[in-house]
Each structure stands twice: as structure tokens, then as C-alpha cells.
Design an enzyme around this catalytic site. Structure first.
Site, PDB file in Angstrom:
ATOM      1  N   ARG A  78      52.354  59.647 -35.621  1.00 22.56           N
ATOM      2  CA  ARG A  78      51.381  59.802 -34.546  1.00 22.56           C
ATOM      3  C   ARG A  78      51.929  59.466 -33.166  1.00 22.56           C
ATOM      4  NH1 ARG A  78      49.182  59.496 -39.031  1.00 22.56           N
ATOM      5  NH2 ARG A  78      50.848  58.008 -39.361  1.00 22.56           N
ATOM      6  N   THR A  79      52.575  58.315 -33.038  1.00 20.94           N
ATOM      7  CA  THR A  79      52.964  57.883 -31.693  1.00 20.94           C
ATOM      8  C   THR A  79      53.990  58.844 -31.097  1.00 20.94           C
ATOM      9  OG1 THR A  79      52.589  55.646 -32.485  1.00 20.94           O
ATOM     10  CG2 THR A  79      53.662  55.872 -30.352  1.00 20.94           C
ATOM     11  N   LYS A 107      76.931  53.480 -33.483  1.00 21.76           N
ATOM     12  CA  LYS A 107      78.305  53.030 -33.180  1.00 21.76           C
ATOM     13  C   LYS A 107      78.309  51.643 -32.561  1.00 21.76           C
ATOM     14  CE  LYS A 107      79.161  57.757 -31.744  1.00 21.76           C
ATOM     15  NZ  LYS A 107      79.244  58.516 -30.486  1.00 21.76           N
ATOM     16  N   ARG A 128      60.192  52.788 -29.488  1.00 18.68           N
ATOM     17  CA  ARG A 128      59.715  51.991 -30.626  1.00 18.68           C
ATOM     18  C   ARG A 128      60.927  51.305 -31.240  1.00 18.68           C
ATOM     19  NH1 ARG A 128      55.703  53.873 -35.359  1.00 18.68           N
ATOM     20  NH2 ARG A 128      54.263  53.433 -33.646  1.00 18.68           N
ATOM     21  N   HIS A 156      51.498  46.919 -29.665  1.00 17.74           N
ATOM     22  CA  HIS A 156      51.520  48.392 -29.678  1.00 17.74           C
ATOM     23  C   HIS A 156      50.465  48.851 -28.660  1.00 17.74           C
ATOM     24  CE1 HIS A 156      51.827  52.459 -30.868  1.00 17.74           C
ATOM     25  NE2 HIS A 156      51.672  52.358 -32.182  1.00 17.74           N
TER      26      HIS A 156
HETATM   27  N1   CP Z   1      49.454  54.452 -35.311  1.00 17.65           N
HETATM   28  C1   CP Z   1      50.790  54.608 -35.314  1.00 17.65           C
HETATM   29  O1   CP Z   1      51.529  53.913 -34.621  1.00 17.65           O
HETATM   30  O2   CP Z   1      51.235  55.579 -36.163  1.00 17.65           O
HETATM   31  P1   CP Z   1      52.746  56.009 -36.328  1.00 17.65           P
HETATM   32  O3   CP Z   1      53.481  54.829 -36.958  1.00 17.65           O
HETATM   33  O4   CP Z   1      52.721  57.215 -37.230  1.00 17.65           O
HETATM   34  O5   CP Z   1      53.301  56.306 -34.978  1.00 17.65           O
END
Ligand code: CP
Length: 331
Positions: A78-79, A107, A128, A156
Site C-alpha cells: 500500500r505505502t 555493497k 521505509r 508511520h
Molecule cells: N499499511 C501499510 O503500511 O501497508 P504496506 O506495508 O503494504 O505498505
């Protein structure tokens, strides 16, 4: 439009396109933690997001010539996809990696060197990382905006933007509501960010439903919830509390955060929401989940109109469109 006597937005949306005289500029800012922006600054993002939901077509050329970089050192559906879709729907372009081994991280390149290099090619970046604090460190080496797309079990913030947009579209505003959080509240970074955000609003109450081992971290309980004076309960059962909730925020027990497989197996199916349990909820208790889910919401809940997790996933794209536009200074 439904606006109450105080000019406060009342319900079911539409009226968030009420125009303000002056806009707060967020150009060049990074979003690493929900405390990085004030309530008014977040308001700007949500107001724009609501306008985009109503009329996405009018923004389709807004980011012509701009490039978004996505640096995903951890898996995501999703993100990453919603950020990429957001930029593409704004007319911009996307570069990046979803597998760190395909970058020079394999590396041994440091995050600092990677992000400084990416800044040579992109206008804005999303990161991320499994290590808590990694996006914050990276942001200190660059002047382009950097967005934390999840750092370990910490925060998040753009999931929180997604959650809040969804709450506002369903109920008009976040205040004076009871929020249930259920599942892995210890490692659940989406829970930490959402609690941090909601703790700034009046009339909010939390019911924190988890096994003893997965209670919210002490810093969230002491430094965020108690400090804000938010009433809360920590409980180990779901059903007795469902009738009190306006929102039930379900979360996955995250295998990847456990050191011990036995603990994961023991705890993973502790809370499963199914159609039978939904009978304990009010007619307007909405079910949210950041997704992905494993077993914690049975698929027999999906057709229930109170199940809003796929709407939530779509809202993630709209609010990320708004965030990109604000951080690039285009709106
Ligand atoms: N909600 C969320 O962060 O989903 P993903 O891990 O799929 O990005």
C-alpha cells in the site's frame, strides 16, 4: 453543505473544500514523525486531500516535471504503490527501489550517501526502513523533503494521514470519539503514530485491547497518552468493549518484529474479528485496519458496510497526493 453554528464542519464531508484566505506553506519540509507538523499544518494537508478526493482530475498535471524517489528497505504494497500512484496521478514521475539488494546498499553504502545521491536526481523522497530513526538520520543530510514511510516498530506518519482522512470522511471530524485499538500495540507503528496524532484532540478516548505482552510501549502510555490527559483503558478482551467504540482499529501481529517464533505463534490469533463478533458493535462502529491483514479480520466481515479498510487504502493515495503537493510547495 452542513456547517454548524460555530462554523465547525459537521458531517459527511463535502464542506472541507471551504476555502481559507491564506495557506500555510509546507514547501521543503520533511515528515518523519506526527509531531513534526502542527494541527493547522495538518489541516492544510487534509483540506487539500478532501478537495482531491472530490475532484482528482483537476490535479493531473500539477507535478509535471517533478520526480519522486521511493527507497523501500522493507516490503510494502500500500505505502509504496499509493505514493507511486499519487505522483503518477499528479503528472510527475517515479524512480526507486523496493528491494534494497538491488541498490548499492547491498555493497555496504550508508544511508547518508544513498540519500545524498538520490537528492541529485529527485525532488522529493519516501523512505521505509526496518531501523527506527533511519529516515530521520537520512533527512539530516539533504534539503529536499523526505517522508518516513515506516521505520521499524516506531512511527508511520503517512498511515496516520490515511487513517485521519478516512475518519473525517466517515464522521466529519476526529473529536469526541472512542477509539479501540486491537492487536499488536507494542510493535504496531501505525498505532503509535495514530495515538500520537489523536492525543491532540478533545473528547478523544482510547480502549487499548491487546495481550499483556503486546501492550503499547511505555513512552506512548506515559509521554503521549497520560501527558495529554486522554482517558484510556488497557484491556485483554474485545467483545465487552465493542459496543462503546466509534472506531475499531485492528492490527496484525507482526511476525517480522518478534525475536522468538514461539511467542509469535502463541499470540498471533489472540484476536480475530468475524461476522459474529460484529454483532457486539454499534451500527456506526467503523472497522479500520492499516493492512496487510493475516487472520485478525475474517473475510466474512468484508461485506459489512462498517468495514472500511479498503476505502482507507484508497484514501492513502489521495492524502499522499496532497502531501506531495504541499511539501513541493505547489499548493
Ligand atoms: N499499511 C501499510 O503500511 O501497508 P504496506 O506495508 O503494504 O505498505
Amino acid at each position: 453543505m452542513q456547517v454548524d453554528l460555530n462554523g465547525v464542519i459537521n458531517h459527511k464531508y463535502k464542506q472541507f473544500n471551504a476555502k481559507k484566505e491564506g495557506h500555510i506553506l509546507l514547501k521543503g519540509r520533511s515528515l518523519i514523525d506526527p509531531s513534526d507538523f502542527t494541527r493547522d499544518e495538518f489541516r492544510e494537508i487534509f483540506d487539500l486531500a478532501h478537495q482531491i478526493v472530490e475532484n482528482p482530475e483537476s490535479y493531473r498535471k500539477s507535478c509535471n516535471g517533478k520526480i519522486l524517489a521511493t527507497l523501500f528497505y522493507e516490503p510494502s504494497t500500500r505505502t509504496r504503490f499509493s505514493f507511486e500512484a499519487a505522483m503518477l496521478r499528479l503528472g510527475g514521475q517515479v524512480i526507486g527501489f523496493s528491494e534494497p539488494n538491488s541498490s548499492s546498499a547491498a555493497k555496504g553504502e550508508s544511508i547518508a550517501d544513498t540519500i545524498r545521491t538520490i537528492e541529485c536526481y529527485a525532488d522529493i523522497a519516501v523512505m521505509r526502513h526496518p531501523k527506527e530513526g533511519a529516515p530521520k538520520v537520512a533527512s539530516q543530510y539533504i534539503s529536499m523533503p523526505l517522508i518516513n514511510a515506516g521505520d521499524g516498530g516506531h512511527q508511520h506518519p503517512t498511515q496516520t494521514l490515511t487513517d485521519i482522512l478516512t475518519i473525517e470522511r466517515l464522521k466529519g471530524n476526529v473529536e469526541n470519539k472512542v477509539y479501540g485499538f486491537c492487536g499488536d500495540l507494542k510493535f504496531g507503528r501505525t498505532v503509535h503514530s495514530l495515538i500520537k496524532f489523536l492525543s491532540n484532540y478533545k473528547g478523544v478516548r482510547f480502549i487499548l485491547i491487546s495481550p499483556e505482552e503486546l501492550r503499547v510501549p511505555e513512552y506512548i502510555r506515559e509521554e503521549v497518552i497520560k501527558k495529554s490527559g486522554i482517558p484510556f483503558e488497557e484491556v485483554i478482551e474485545m467483545e465487552p468493549y465493542m459496543g462503546q467504540l466509534d472506531f475499531l482499529y485492528m492490527t496484525r501481529v507482526q511476525r517480522e518484529r518478534f525475536f522468538n517464533e514461539e511467542d509469535y505463534i502463541r499470540l498471533k490469533d489472540r484476536f480475530i474479528l468475524d461476522a459474529d463478533k460484529m454483532k457486539y458493535a454499534k451500527k456506526e462502529t467503523y472497522i479500520l485496519h492499516p493492512l496487510p491483514r493475516v487472520n485478525e479480520i475474517s473475510t466474512d466481515v468484508d461485506a459489512d458496510p462498517r468495514a472500511q479498510y479498503f476505502v482507507q487504502a484508497k484514501n492513502g493515495m489521495y492524502v499522499r497526493m496532497a502531501l506531495i503537493l504541499k511539501l513541493l510547495g505547489i499548493y
